[in-house]
Design a protein around this motif. Structure first.
Motif, PDB file in Angstrom:
ATOM      1  N   GLY A  48       2.558  27.354  -4.833  1.00  6.03           N
ATOM      2  CA  GLY A  48       2.950  26.386  -5.860  1.00  6.03           C
ATOM      3  C   GLY A  48       3.613  25.141  -5.307  1.00  6.03           C
ATOM      4  N   ASN A  49       3.615  24.989  -3.995  1.00  4.77           N
ATOM      5  CA  ASN A  49       4.222  23.808  -3.373  1.00  4.77           C
ATOM      6  C   ASN A  49       3.201  22.690  -3.198  1.00  4.77           C
ATOM      7  OD1 ASN A  49       6.803  24.967  -3.028  1.00  4.77           O
ATOM      8  ND2 ASN A  49       6.051  26.081  -1.242  1.00  4.77           N
ATOM      9  N   VAL A  50       3.663  21.490  -3.439  1.00  7.57           N
ATOM     10  CA  VAL A  50       2.818  20.295  -3.311  1.00  7.57           C
ATOM     11  C   VAL A  50       3.426  19.401  -2.229  1.00  7.57           C
ATOM     12  CG1 VAL A  50       1.927  18.242  -4.493  1.00  7.57           C
ATOM     13  CG2 VAL A  50       2.212  20.386  -5.744  1.00  7.57           C
ATOM     14  N   LYS A  51       2.578  18.947  -1.320  1.00  7.99           N
ATOM     15  CA  LYS A  51       3.037  17.988  -0.305  1.00  7.99           C
ATOM     16  C   LYS A  51       2.999  16.595  -0.911  1.00  7.99           C
ATOM     17  CE  LYS A  51       1.071  20.506   3.606  1.00  7.99           C
ATOM     18  NZ  LYS A  51       0.052  20.406   4.667  1.00  7.99           N
ATOM     19  N   LEU A  52       4.103  15.887  -0.754  1.00  8.17           N
ATOM     20  CA  LEU A  52       4.207  14.510  -1.234  1.00  8.17           C
ATOM     21  C   LEU A  52       4.248  13.555  -0.050  1.00  8.17           C
ATOM     22  CD1 LEU A  52       6.874  15.031  -4.034  1.00  8.17           C
ATOM     23  CD2 LEU A  52       4.405  14.778  -4.300  1.00  8.17           C
ATOM     24  N   PRO A  53       3.840  12.316  -0.244  1.00  6.10           N
ATOM     25  CA  PRO A  53       3.829  11.348   0.858  1.00  6.10           C
ATOM     26  C   PRO A  53       5.207  11.181   1.502  1.00  6.10           C
ATOM     27  CG  PRO A  53       2.637  10.490  -1.023  1.00  6.10           C
ATOM     28  CD  PRO A  53       3.314  11.747  -1.475  1.00  6.10           C
ATOM     29  N   ASN A  54       5.199  10.772   2.758  1.00  7.86           N
ATOM     30  CA  ASN A  54       6.434  10.526   3.512  1.00  7.86           C
ATOM     31  C   ASN A  54       6.902   9.081   3.327  1.00  7.86           C
ATOM     32  OD1 ASN A  54       4.308   9.435   4.927  1.00  7.86           O
ATOM     33  ND2 ASN A  54       4.844  10.321   6.882  1.00  7.86           N
ATOM     34  N   VAL A  55       6.791   8.581   2.115  1.00  2.27           N
ATOM     35  CA  VAL A  55       7.181   7.208   1.773  1.00  2.27           C
ATOM     36  C   VAL A  55       8.580   7.230   1.173  1.00  2.27           C
ATOM     37  CG1 VAL A  55       6.649   5.207   0.334  1.00  2.27           C
ATOM     38  CG2 VAL A  55       4.788   6.519   1.375  1.00  2.27           C
ATOM     39  N   ASN A  56       9.491   6.474   1.774  1.00  3.24           N
ATOM     40  CA  ASN A  56      10.853   6.337   1.273  1.00  3.24           C
ATOM     41  C   ASN A  56      10.944   4.966   0.601  1.00  3.24           C
ATOM     42  OD1 ASN A  56      13.607   5.729   0.985  1.00  3.24           O
ATOM     43  ND2 ASN A  56      14.157   6.976   2.753  1.00  3.24           N
ATOM     44  N   MET A  57      11.127   4.964  -0.701  1.00  5.37           N
ATOM     45  CA  MET A  57      11.113   3.701  -1.449  1.00  5.37           C
ATOM     46  C   MET A  57      12.217   2.746  -1.004  1.00  5.37           C
ATOM     47  SD  MET A  57       8.480   3.665  -3.294  1.00  5.37           S
ATOM     48  CE  MET A  57       8.748   2.413  -4.517  1.00  5.37           C
ATOM     49  N   ILE A  58      13.360   3.259  -0.591  1.00  4.68           N
ATOM     50  CA  ILE A  58      14.449   2.389  -0.129  1.00  4.68           C
ATOM     51  C   ILE A  58      14.030   1.649   1.136  1.00  4.68           C
ATOM     52  CG2 ILE A  58      16.811   2.348   0.759  1.00  4.68           C
ATOM     53  CD1 ILE A  58      17.365   4.719  -1.162  1.00  4.68           C
ATOM     54  N   GLU A  95       0.832  -1.198   0.000  1.00 10.43           N
ATOM     55  CA  GLU A  95       0.000   0.000   0.000  1.00 10.43           C
ATOM     56  C   GLU A  95       0.871   1.255   0.000  1.00 10.43           C
ATOM     57  OE1 GLU A  95      -3.239   2.277   2.836  1.00 10.43           O
ATOM     58  OE2 GLU A  95      -3.041   0.097   3.012  1.00 10.43           O
ATOM     59  N   ASN A  96       1.940   1.236   0.783  1.00  9.67           N
ATOM     60  CA  ASN A  96       2.845   2.384   0.814  1.00  9.67           C
ATOM     61  C   ASN A  96       3.481   2.626  -0.549  1.00  9.67           C
ATOM     62  OD1 ASN A  96       2.316   2.858   3.519  1.00  9.67           O
ATOM     63  ND2 ASN A  96       4.108   1.738   4.234  1.00  9.67           N
ATOM     64  N   ILE A  97       3.946   1.563  -1.183  1.00 11.84           N
ATOM     65  CA  ILE A  97       4.584   1.695  -2.502  1.00 11.84           C
ATOM     66  C   ILE A  97       3.571   2.199  -3.542  1.00 11.84           C
ATOM     67  CG2 ILE A  97       5.601   0.394  -4.413  1.00 11.84           C
ATOM     68  CD1 ILE A  97       7.025  -1.328  -2.252  1.00 11.84           C
ATOM     69  N   ALA A  98       2.354   1.662  -3.489  1.00 14.36           N
ATOM     70  CA  ALA A  98       1.329   2.070  -4.454  1.00 14.36           C
ATOM     71  C   ALA A  98       0.960   3.544  -4.314  1.00 14.36           C
ATOM     72  CB  ALA A  98       0.088   1.201  -4.286  1.00 14.36           C
ATOM     73  N   ASN A  99       1.095   4.085  -3.111  1.00 16.71           N
ATOM     74  CA  ASN A  99       0.704   5.479  -2.869  1.00 16.71           C
ATOM     75  C   ASN A  99       1.889   6.414  -2.698  1.00 16.71           C
ATOM     76  OD1 ASN A  99      -2.318   5.510  -2.649  1.00 16.71           O
ATOM     77  ND2 ASN A  99      -1.817   3.823  -1.281  1.00 16.71           N
ATOM     78  N   ALA A 100       3.053   6.016  -3.132  1.00 17.19           N
ATOM     79  CA  ALA A 100       4.272   6.793  -2.920  1.00 17.19           C
ATOM     80  C   ALA A 100       4.237   8.169  -3.580  1.00 17.19           C
ATOM     81  CB  ALA A 100       5.491   6.015  -3.412  1.00 17.19           C
ATOM     82  N   ARG A 101       3.406   8.365  -4.576  1.00 18.61           N
ATOM     83  CA  ARG A 101       3.314   9.669  -5.247  1.00 18.61           C
ATOM     84  C   ARG A 101       1.891  10.245  -5.180  1.00 18.61           C
ATOM     85  NH1 ARG A 101       7.650  12.511  -6.248  1.00 18.61           N
ATOM     86  NH2 ARG A 101       6.648  13.490  -8.014  1.00 18.61           N
ATOM     87  N   SER A 102       1.070   9.735  -4.270  1.00 17.45           N
ATOM     88  CA  SER A 102      -0.320  10.197  -4.160  1.00 17.45           C
ATOM     89  C   SER A 102      -0.380  11.513  -3.394  1.00 17.45           C
ATOM     90  CB  SER A 102      -1.177   9.152  -3.436  1.00 17.45           C
ATOM     91  OG  SER A 102      -1.213   7.955  -4.153  1.00 17.45           O
ATOM     92  N   THR A 103      -0.815  12.559  -4.079  1.00 15.67           N
ATOM     93  CA  THR A 103      -0.930  13.869  -3.439  1.00 15.67           C
ATOM     94  C   THR A 103      -2.347  14.052  -2.899  1.00 15.67           C
ATOM     95  OG1 THR A 103      -1.555  14.887  -5.532  1.00 15.67           O
ATOM     96  CG2 THR A 103       0.790  14.873  -4.975  1.00 15.67           C
ATOM     97  N   GLY A 104      -2.558  15.144  -2.201  1.00  9.21           N
ATOM     98  CA  GLY A 104      -3.884  15.460  -1.687  1.00  9.21           C
ATOM     99  C   GLY A 104      -4.861  15.739  -2.821  1.00  9.21           C
ATOM    100  N   ALA A 105      -6.143  15.670  -2.513  1.00  6.34           N
ATOM    101  CA  ALA A 105      -7.169  15.863  -3.533  1.00  6.34           C
ATOM    102  C   ALA A 105      -7.417  17.336  -3.840  1.00  6.34           C
ATOM    103  CB  ALA A 105      -8.464  15.206  -3.085  1.00  6.34           C
ATOM    104  N   THR A 106      -7.142  18.201  -2.871  1.00  8.49           N
ATOM    105  CA  THR A 106      -7.392  19.629  -3.064  1.00  8.49           C
ATOM    106  C   THR A 106      -6.119  20.417  -2.790  1.00  8.49           C
ATOM    107  OG1 THR A 106      -8.116  19.881  -0.768  1.00  8.49           O
ATOM    108  CG2 THR A 106      -9.825  19.427  -2.410  1.00  8.49           C
ATOM    109  N   ALA A 107      -6.124  21.676  -3.180  1.00  5.20           N
ATOM    110  CA  ALA A 107      -4.952  22.533  -3.001  1.00  5.20           C
ATOM    111  C   ALA A 107      -4.561  22.640  -1.531  1.00  5.20           C
ATOM    112  CB  ALA A 107      -5.241  23.918  -3.575  1.00  5.20           C
ATOM    113  N   GLY A 108      -3.300  22.336  -1.243  1.00  8.23           N
ATOM    114  CA  GLY A 108      -2.768  22.450   0.116  1.00  8.23           C
ATOM    115  C   GLY A 108      -3.121  21.308   1.044  1.00  8.23           C
ATOM    116  N   SER A 109      -3.889  20.335   0.577  1.00  7.03           N
ATOM    117  CA  SER A 109      -4.288  19.224   1.460  1.00  7.03           C
ATOM    118  C   SER A 109      -3.136  18.239   1.650  1.00  7.03           C
ATOM    119  CB  SER A 109      -5.514  18.509   0.905  1.00  7.03           C
ATOM    120  OG  SER A 109      -5.228  17.904  -0.338  1.00  7.03           O
ATOM    121  N   ASP A 110      -3.249  17.450   2.712  1.00  4.45           N
ATOM    122  CA  ASP A 110      -2.210  16.469   3.016  1.00  4.45           C
ATOM    123  C   ASP A 110      -2.295  15.277   2.070  1.00  4.45           C
ATOM    124  OD1 ASP A 110      -1.149  17.933   5.072  1.00  4.45           O
ATOM    125  OD2 ASP A 110      -2.214  16.850   6.653  1.00  4.45           O
TER     126      ASP A 110
END
Length: 139
Positions: A92-102, A28-43
């Motif tokens: 213009g900043n986007v929050k990205l998940p705290n998933v480290n692929m390594i 699940e973590n790997i699948a969502n490694a690049r999943s951003t929030g649905a709205t502007a500024g969301s987590d």
């Protein structure tokens, strides 16, 4: 009293169940490694964690593994400048998940190896039970 081979199989099965859940969390973590929030500024997606622990199985009279806790990682999200992204904030900043692929790949490898070890215990126990039955038939 419980047969030692049955106890070994039961303990190995509990370990395999725990590692299987661990693999699902990693997937699940790997699948969502690049999943951003649905709205502007969301987590974005927050990395899931799993804590395994030791528990005593009274029926078997032995220690076994169990899942202690499923949670979320509290490390901060990564921030990337991407003003065209729908999840971008006013700057213009986007929050990205705290998933480290390594880390996820290392967890996946460890969980897979642990699962395989439990599988080998199950195979050996089955083989020993089969040999015991064969010996009793020939006696």
């Amino acid at each position: 009293m419980i047969d030692p081979l049955v106890a070994a199989s039961s303990i190995a099965g509990a370990g395999m169940d725990a590692q299987s859940l661990r693999l699902r969390v990693v997937s699940e973590n790997i699948a969502n490694a690049r999943s951003t929030g649905a709205t502007a500024g969301s987590d974005p997606y927050s990395r899931k964690t799993i804590v395994l622990g030791q528990s005593f199985d009274r029926e078997l009279g032995a220690a076994s593994v169990s899942v202690r806790e499923l949670g979320t990682d509290k490390t901060p999200f990564q921030v990337e400048y991407d003003p065209g992204n729908p999840a971008a904030d006013a700057n213009g900043n986007v929050k990205l998940p705290n998933v480290n692929m390594i880390v996820e790949m290392a967890d996946m490898r460890e969980a897979t190896r642990s699962y395989e070890a439990g599988l080998q215990v199950m195979k050996q126990a089955r083989s020993m039970i089969s040999m015991t039955i064969d010996l009793l038939r020939n006696a």
